[in-house]
Design a protein around this motif. Structure first.
Motif, mmCIF file in Angstrom:
data_model
loop_
_atom_site.group_PDB
_atom_site.id
_atom_site.type_symbol
_atom_site.label_atom_id
_atom_site.label_comp_id
_atom_site.label_asym_id
_atom_site.label_seq_id
_atom_site.Cartn_x
_atom_site.Cartn_y
_atom_site.Cartn_z
ATOM 1 N N MET A 15 6.356 -9.395 -14.573
ATOM 2 C CA MET A 15 6.331 -8.306 -14.226
ATOM 3 C C MET A 15 5.041 -8.015 -13.263
ATOM 4 N N TRP A 16 4.251 -8.699 -13.437
ATOM 5 C CA TRP A 16 2.874 -8.402 -12.879
ATOM 6 C C TRP A 16 3.143 -9.227 -11.390
ATOM 7 N N VAL A 17 3.785 -10.315 -11.282
ATOM 8 C CA VAL A 17 4.073 -10.650 -10.038
ATOM 9 C C VAL A 17 4.838 -9.907 -9.258
ATOM 10 N N GLY A 18 5.848 -9.160 -9.847
ATOM 11 C CA GLY A 18 6.584 -7.936 -9.138
ATOM 12 C C GLY A 18 5.787 -7.028 -8.562
ATOM 13 N N ALA A 19 4.782 -6.418 -9.546
ATOM 14 C CA ALA A 19 4.043 -5.307 -9.105
ATOM 15 C C ALA A 19 2.968 -5.638 -7.814
ATOM 16 N N ALA A 20 2.452 -6.978 -7.961
ATOM 17 C CA ALA A 20 1.517 -7.524 -6.852
ATOM 18 C C ALA A 20 2.175 -7.262 -5.568
ATOM 19 N N LEU A 21 3.441 -8.049 -5.476
ATOM 20 C CA LEU A 21 4.088 -8.045 -4.475
ATOM 21 C C LEU A 21 4.609 -6.679 -3.753
ATOM 22 N N ALA A 22 4.791 -5.661 -4.839
ATOM 23 C CA ALA A 22 5.300 -4.289 -4.462
ATOM 24 C C ALA A 22 3.929 -3.555 -3.731
ATOM 25 N N VAL A 23 2.874 -4.001 -4.198
ATOM 26 C CA VAL A 23 1.628 -3.604 -3.431
ATOM 27 C C VAL A 23 1.443 -3.923 -2.306
ATOM 28 N N VAL A 24 1.784 -5.255 -1.873
ATOM 29 C CA VAL A 24 1.545 -5.727 -0.558
ATOM 30 C C VAL A 24 2.485 -5.388 0.154
ATOM 31 N N SER A 25 3.752 -5.089 -0.193
ATOM 32 C CA SER A 25 4.804 -4.326 0.599
ATOM 33 C C SER A 25 3.950 -2.995 1.046
ATOM 34 N N LEU A 49 9.327 3.860 2.622
ATOM 35 C CA LEU A 49 9.126 2.371 2.181
ATOM 36 C C LEU A 49 7.894 2.537 1.211
ATOM 37 N N VAL A 50 6.807 2.983 1.834
ATOM 38 C CA VAL A 50 5.648 2.906 1.162
ATOM 39 C C VAL A 50 5.635 3.801 -0.367
ATOM 40 N N THR A 51 6.483 4.732 -0.459
ATOM 41 C CA THR A 51 6.478 5.555 -1.523
ATOM 42 C C THR A 51 7.046 4.725 -2.587
ATOM 43 N N LEU A 52 8.363 4.071 -1.964
ATOM 44 C CA LEU A 52 9.105 3.351 -2.818
ATOM 45 C C LEU A 52 8.593 2.087 -3.551
ATOM 46 N N ALA A 53 7.666 1.458 -2.585
ATOM 47 C CA ALA A 53 6.887 0.285 -3.117
ATOM 48 C C ALA A 53 5.951 0.625 -4.210
ATOM 49 N N VAL A 54 5.431 1.755 -3.970
ATOM 50 C CA VAL A 54 4.401 2.305 -5.059
ATOM 51 C C VAL A 54 5.006 2.707 -6.360
#
Length: 399
Positions: free
Chosen positions: A374-384, A291-296
């Motif tokens: 797109m940056w909103v999506g990136a930010a939440l992926a980083v938090v994940s 999951l960490v890899t996928l989120a990154v």
């Protein structure tokens, strides 16, 4: 019983598993349908693209409520009957959307879609142990869950491809017809799947598999399950905040025409299928690093899309990342031992996240810009990635 009888019975059980997998593919494809059609639907119905995003929010919220409610209120009903009824409802909803004369009618159709999604997904995910022998449960469950994952990454490109030639209404009609076909197939292949009270009242026949007693146990809200539910909300909300508006982004920022948009989404889908099966094999051993890899991967691709002129490459990376999310979270849920109620809570969290993400994304699109989403999506992926990375070792092991 002869070897021929055993062979016929085995084929029948695996045909039932395949039918359920096709059913999960159909319901999730129906849920994702507006993503690739957003611009066209908004223009036809005379609404903004942000408002059109409610076509994703509405069924997501309804599905989030219907999954646990149906799991509790219908626990004594035959699951076969429930699945048939929910697939029939999906067919009605898709056909109603195809002929919707205005936006309120379309939203009403999407609400019906949400009821079908929540119930069908919650019931179908746990059917593996009731359809095949114990030694084949893992394989059967993987096939059923693959229907969800593959639909998430292939449904949108397929609908976009159909609409590019015949219009968005034809895409809805196609899904309505597919639901009717699946209704017949499920009715033909599924054995009786008695509910809780009937299962306890009598011993099962070879063709009548009882519900597991664990469905009624209050062991589903474990620490592991809580972690996975939080991660579901974070990563799925971030994904749909951005992905719901990927078509207008490609058109307005990348200046892509209809052919390039269709090609981009098809490449995204193909990458997602690959991500689904690679992540599924890897996550079976330890879901945390997966999951960490996928989120990154998701964070890097969504953050880069507004900045570099390589939309196809970034969409492939995005597809690889998100394609594995569904199967990884599902395997993590199953290892937490939550039973049908745990699965229902996961379905609820997933669909709430779809609604929250698409709604928040719409507000960003209308209030800030199409690139900002797109940056909103990136930010939440980083938090994940951070939350998954720091979660306890005992929890992430799924023990």
């Amino acid at each position: 019983m002869t070897m021929t009888d055993v062979s016929v019975a085995t084929r029948a059980r695996w045909l039932a598993v395949s039918s359920v997998a096709m059913g999960t593919f159909t319901i999730v494809t129906s849920e994702m349908l507006p993503v690739g059609l957003l611009t066209s639907i908004a223009a036809t119905l005379g609404i903004s693209e942000g408002t059109a995003g409610l076509m994703m929010s509405a069924p997501g919220l309804v599905a989030a409520v219907s999954a646990p409610v149906l799991a509790i209120t219908t626990r004594r009903l035959d699951r076969r009957v429930m699945l048939l009824g929910l697939m029939a409802l999906l067919a009605v909803a898709n056909l109603a959307g195809a002929f919707a004369p205005n936006y309120p009618v379309m939203l009403a159709a999407r609400v019906l879609t949400g009821v079908s999604i929540g119930g069908f997904w919650a019931f179908a995910a746990g059917l593996g142990p009731r359809l095949v022998p114990e030694g084949s449960v893992g394989r059967a469950t993987s096939i059923i869950l693959a229907g969800v994952s593959v639909a998430s990454v292939l449904g949108v490109p397929a609908a976009t491809f159909i609409s590019s030639f015949a219009g968005w209404r034809t895409a809805f009609i196609a899904m309505g017809v597919l639901a009717l076909v699946l209704l017949v197939l499920l009715a033909t292949t599924l054995p009786p799947l008695p509910g809780e009270s009937r299962a306890r009242a009598s011993e099962p026949s070879p063709h009548e598999v009882p519900a597991r007693a664990s469905q009624g146990e209050l062991t589903w809200l474990s620490g592991t399950l809580k972690v996975v539910l939080v991660l579901t909300v974070l990563i799925v909300s971030g994904h749909f905040a951005a992905y719901t508006y990927v078509r207008p982004f490609l058109e307005q920022v990348s200046h892509a025409g209809p052919v390039l948009v269709s090609t981009a989404l098809l490449l995204y889908g193909a990458a997602g299928v690959a991500g689904n099966f690679v992540a599924g094999a890897w996550a079976g051993r330890n879901p945390k690093p997966v999951l960490v890899t996928l989120a990154v991967l998701m964070a890097l691709s969504t953050a880069a899309l507004p900045l570099i002129d390589l939309p196809l490459i970034m969409l492939v990376v995005w597809g690889l990342g998100y394609g594995g999310v569904g199967v990884t979270l599902q395997l993590w849920i199953m290892r937490s031992g939550g039973g049908e109620m745990g699965t229902a809570l996961y379905v609820s969290a997933f669909n709430v996240s779809i609604a929250l993400g698409s709604f928040a994304g719409g507000r960003v699109v209308d209030g800030v810009s199409i690139s900002a989403v797109m940056w909103v999506g990136a930010a939440l992926a980083v938090v994940s990635a951070i939350v998954a990375g720091v979660s306890g070792r005992s929890r992430t092991a799924g023990s």
